[in-house]
Design an enzyme around this catalytic site. Structure first.
Site, mmCIF file in Angstrom:
data_model
loop_
_atom_site.group_PDB
_atom_site.id
_atom_site.type_symbol
_atom_site.label_atom_id
_atom_site.label_comp_id
_atom_site.label_asym_id
_atom_site.label_seq_id
_atom_site.Cartn_x
_atom_site.Cartn_y
_atom_site.Cartn_z
ATOM 1 N N GLY A 15 0.845 -1.200 0.000
ATOM 2 C CA GLY A 15 0.000 0.000 0.000
ATOM 3 C C GLY A 15 0.880 1.250 0.000
ATOM 4 O O GLY A 15 1.854 1.334 0.748
ATOM 5 N N ARG A 76 1.338 -5.220 -5.540
ATOM 6 C CA ARG A 76 1.603 -6.421 -4.737
ATOM 7 C C ARG A 76 1.875 -7.538 -5.739
ATOM 8 O O ARG A 76 1.243 -7.601 -6.796
ATOM 9 C CB ARG A 76 0.393 -6.710 -3.840
ATOM 10 C CG ARG A 76 0.175 -5.579 -2.803
ATOM 11 C CD ARG A 76 -1.032 -5.835 -1.909
ATOM 12 N NE ARG A 76 -1.095 -4.883 -0.801
ATOM 13 C CZ ARG A 76 -1.912 -3.827 -0.740
ATOM 14 N NH1 ARG A 76 -2.705 -3.570 -1.744
ATOM 15 N NH2 ARG A 76 -1.929 -3.026 0.316
ATOM 16 N N ASP A 107 5.509 -5.066 5.915
ATOM 17 C CA ASP A 107 6.002 -6.407 6.271
ATOM 18 C C ASP A 107 6.100 -7.334 5.063
ATOM 19 O O ASP A 107 7.073 -8.070 4.890
ATOM 20 C CB ASP A 107 5.050 -7.037 7.305
ATOM 21 C CG ASP A 107 5.328 -6.513 8.708
ATOM 22 O OD1 ASP A 107 4.375 -6.384 9.495
ATOM 23 O OD2 ASP A 107 6.510 -6.226 9.008
ATOM 24 N N THR A 129 4.031 2.469 5.811
ATOM 25 C CA THR A 129 2.611 2.081 5.772
ATOM 26 C C THR A 129 1.845 3.001 6.707
ATOM 27 O O THR A 129 2.302 3.305 7.808
ATOM 28 C CB THR A 129 2.368 0.634 6.208
ATOM 29 O OG1 THR A 129 0.945 0.421 6.336
ATOM 30 C CG2 THR A 129 3.021 0.281 7.527
ATOM 31 N N ILE A 130 0.680 3.438 6.250
ATOM 32 C CA ILE A 130 -0.093 4.367 7.095
ATOM 33 C C ILE A 130 -0.620 3.656 8.338
ATOM 34 O O ILE A 130 -1.021 4.290 9.307
ATOM 35 C CB ILE A 130 -1.267 5.007 6.319
ATOM 36 C CG1 ILE A 130 -2.335 3.981 5.962
ATOM 37 C CG2 ILE A 130 -0.786 5.794 5.106
ATOM 38 C CD1 ILE A 130 -3.650 4.621 5.554
ATOM 39 N N ASP A 131 -0.609 2.310 8.320
ATOM 40 C CA ASP A 131 -1.097 1.562 9.494
ATOM 41 C C ASP A 131 -0.144 1.643 10.669
ATOM 42 O O ASP A 131 -0.535 1.346 11.808
ATOM 43 C CB ASP A 131 -1.282 0.086 9.119
ATOM 44 C CG ASP A 131 -2.446 -0.100 8.162
ATOM 45 O OD1 ASP A 131 -2.654 -1.232 7.690
ATOM 46 O OD2 ASP A 131 -3.135 0.895 7.879
ATOM 47 N N ASP A 133 2.035 -0.380 11.626
ATOM 48 C CA ASP A 133 1.959 -1.654 12.387
ATOM 49 C C ASP A 133 3.144 -2.561 12.102
ATOM 50 O O ASP A 133 3.075 -3.767 12.323
ATOM 51 C CB ASP A 133 0.648 -2.391 12.055
ATOM 52 C CG ASP A 133 0.542 -2.735 10.561
ATOM 53 O OD1 ASP A 133 -0.342 -3.529 10.198
ATOM 54 O OD2 ASP A 133 1.361 -2.212 9.760
ATOM 55 N N ARG A 166 -26.172 15.269 16.248
ATOM 56 C CA ARG A 166 -26.242 13.919 15.670
ATOM 57 C C ARG A 166 -25.066 13.061 16.129
ATOM 58 O O ARG A 166 -24.127 13.545 16.760
ATOM 59 C CB ARG A 166 -26.190 13.999 14.131
ATOM 60 C CG ARG A 166 -27.489 14.403 13.490
ATOM 61 C CD ARG A 166 -27.306 14.676 12.018
ATOM 62 N NE ARG A 166 -28.592 14.784 11.323
ATOM 63 C CZ ARG A 166 -28.711 15.323 10.114
ATOM 64 N NH1 ARG A 166 -27.637 15.799 9.479
ATOM 65 N NH2 ARG A 166 -29.897 15.416 9.518
ATOM 66 N N ARG A 175 -6.616 -2.421 8.623
ATOM 67 C CA ARG A 175 -7.236 -3.753 8.431
ATOM 68 C C ARG A 175 -6.923 -4.678 9.612
ATOM 69 O O ARG A 175 -7.753 -5.438 10.073
ATOM 70 C CB ARG A 175 -6.656 -4.347 7.140
ATOM 71 C CG ARG A 175 -7.430 -5.490 6.564
ATOM 72 C CD ARG A 175 -7.034 -5.760 5.112
ATOM 73 N NE ARG A 175 -5.648 -5.447 4.806
ATOM 74 C CZ ARG A 175 -5.205 -5.322 3.537
ATOM 75 N NH1 ARG A 175 -6.035 -5.455 2.535
ATOM 76 N NH2 ARG A 175 -3.954 -5.056 3.278
ATOM 77 N N ALA A 190 -12.792 11.496 20.517
ATOM 78 C CA ALA A 190 -13.910 10.621 20.120
ATOM 79 C C ALA A 190 -14.692 10.131 21.335
ATOM 80 O O ALA A 190 -14.142 9.949 22.421
ATOM 81 C CB ALA A 190 -13.362 9.420 19.342
HETATM 82 O O1 F6P Z 1 -1.898 -1.339 4.511
HETATM 83 C C1 F6P Z 1 -2.342 -0.044 4.373
HETATM 84 C C2 F6P Z 1 -3.778 -0.047 3.953
HETATM 85 O O2 F6P Z 1 -4.149 1.258 3.670
HETATM 86 C C3 F6P Z 1 -4.725 -0.616 5.005
HETATM 87 O O3 F6P Z 1 -4.987 0.280 6.047
HETATM 88 C C4 F6P Z 1 -5.921 -0.885 4.141
HETATM 89 O O4 F6P Z 1 -6.819 -1.820 4.721
HETATM 90 C C5 F6P Z 1 -5.262 -1.457 2.888
HETATM 91 O O5 F6P Z 1 -3.987 -0.843 2.787
HETATM 92 C C6 F6P Z 1 -6.065 -1.202 1.643
HETATM 93 O O6 F6P Z 1 -5.418 -1.883 0.598
HETATM 94 P P1 F6P Z 1 -5.784 -1.527 -0.922
HETATM 95 O O7 F6P Z 1 -5.204 -0.196 -1.216
HETATM 96 O O8 F6P Z 1 -5.109 -2.634 -1.708
HETATM 97 O O9 F6P Z 1 -7.266 -1.521 -1.028
#
Ligand code: F6P
Length: 330
Positions: A15, A76, A107, A129-131, A133, A166, A175, A190
């Site tokens: 990603g 990928r 990873d 990665t923006i995650d 992780d 609201r 993910r 939040a």
């Molecule tokens: O791994 C980074 C990410 O943005 C996840 O947060 C997300 O679920 C996934 O990639 C989305 O993958 P794609 O761009 O293949 O839909």
């Protein structure tokens, strides 16, 4: 006698993430400063298999520092997971005289890098990665920009939710990990944050939080859910059924993956790209450039892939103490 590095390849994989271009720029410029030529491999590991490349001169990476995405494209590659595919990749390296590869990604990218290194091609990974992780590093390129994008969107949502009194349910990316959701949840105050790491109890984690917030005097509610924790529309339906209000749903999706990289991502990506090239000269190849306690270090890929990073669950306490139970500003 260590083989001299004359030419390296650089690729982006998995990603995409804001800041990847900043890392590519730093790799090319650092290589140039060391008399090393740079080949841009397009479309990640797939491009190495198919020989999809472009020569990158220092001028090739002008004006990309501020751009999101990746000029090298990303993809990928299922074929790279096969020995046959990796043999084709090695053949491309031999054909182009590539002595090493800088692989920018997550990873999955590093698992491929490890296999390639075992076939004799030195590789250095840069975490992106923006995650956020990736287990071996406290920080991955793209996380800060993605958080700021989500925060800006949720701040705008809060304006209209407040006006109409609201409930907003916002689905953010993540993910398999809730780093983005929890960080953003705290930053926007939040009412509730749902992450994949915590088994969802809708009554306890959402309904009661909204009721507590209402009793504390709030009349609008912001629910942040990581996509790996559940679907925003399902959470909204449960709120509707239980409380009788009609939540509005926003799925931020891929907007979180774009945009001009933040200061933190530009600076971090530049340092990581610089150290990735230096690693080849310092016999630190087959490593991942990581941030550990604020310092940049090179961790062997095999060791890096075994490392795990768990979500800071204690931050839920902070979210609740400072957010939900507090009375709204007068
Ligand atoms: O791994 C980074 C990410 O943005 C996840 O947060 C997300 O679920 C996934 O990639 C989305 O993958 P794609 O761009 O293949 O839909």
């Amino acid at each position: 006698m260590e083989k001299k590095i004359d030419r390296i390849g650089v690729l982006t994989s998995g990603g995409d993430a804001p800041g990847m271009n900043a890392a590519v720029r730093a790799v090319v410029r650092t290589a140039q400063s060391m008399g090393i030529e740079c080949i841009g491999i397009r479309r990640g590991w797939h491009g190495l298999i198919s020989g999809d490349f472009e020569v990158l001169k220092p001028g090739s990476v002008s004006h990309i520092l501020t751009r999101g995405g990746t000029i090298l494209y990303t993809a990928r590659s299922e074929e790279f997971k096969t020995k046959e595919g990796r043999k084709k990749a090695v053949a491309t390296c031999k054909m182009l005289g590539i002595d090493g590869i800088v692989a920018i990604g997550g990873d999955g990218t590093f698992r491929g890098a490890l296999e390639l290194s075992r076939m004799g091609i030195p590789v250095v990974g840069v975490p992106a990665t923006i995650d956020n992780d990736i287990g071996c590093t406290n920080y991955s390129i793209g996380f800060d920009t993605a958080c700021n994008t989500a925060i800006d969107c949720i701040d705008k949502l809060r304006d209209t939710m407040q006006s109409h009194e609201r409930c907003s349910v916002i689905e953010v990316m993540g993910r398999d990990a809730g780093f983005l959701a929890l960080y953003v949840g705290i930053a926007v105050g939040a009412t509730a944050v749902l992450v994949p790491e915590k088994k969802l109890n809708i009554e306890e984690d959402v309904i009661e939080k909204i009721r507590d917030s209402r009793i504390a005097g709030n009349t609008h509610f912001m629910i942040v859910v990581a996509e790996g924790a559940g679907k925003a529309y399902d959470i909204a339906a449960a709120i509707r059924d239980e409380i009788g209000i009609d939540p509005r749903v926003t799925v931020l999706g891929h907007i979180q993956r774009g945009g001009s990289p933040s200061a933190r991502d530009r600076e971090t990506a530049t340092r990581m790209g610089y150290y990735a090239v230096k690693a080849f000269a310092e016999e630190k190849e087959n490593t991942v450039i990581c941030i550990q306690n604020g310092a940049i270090t090179a961790i062997p890929i095999e060791e890096a892939l075994k490392m795990k990073r768990s979500l800071q669950m204690d931050r839920y306490e902070i979210l609740e103490t400072v957010g939900i139970k507090a009375f709204p500003e007068d």
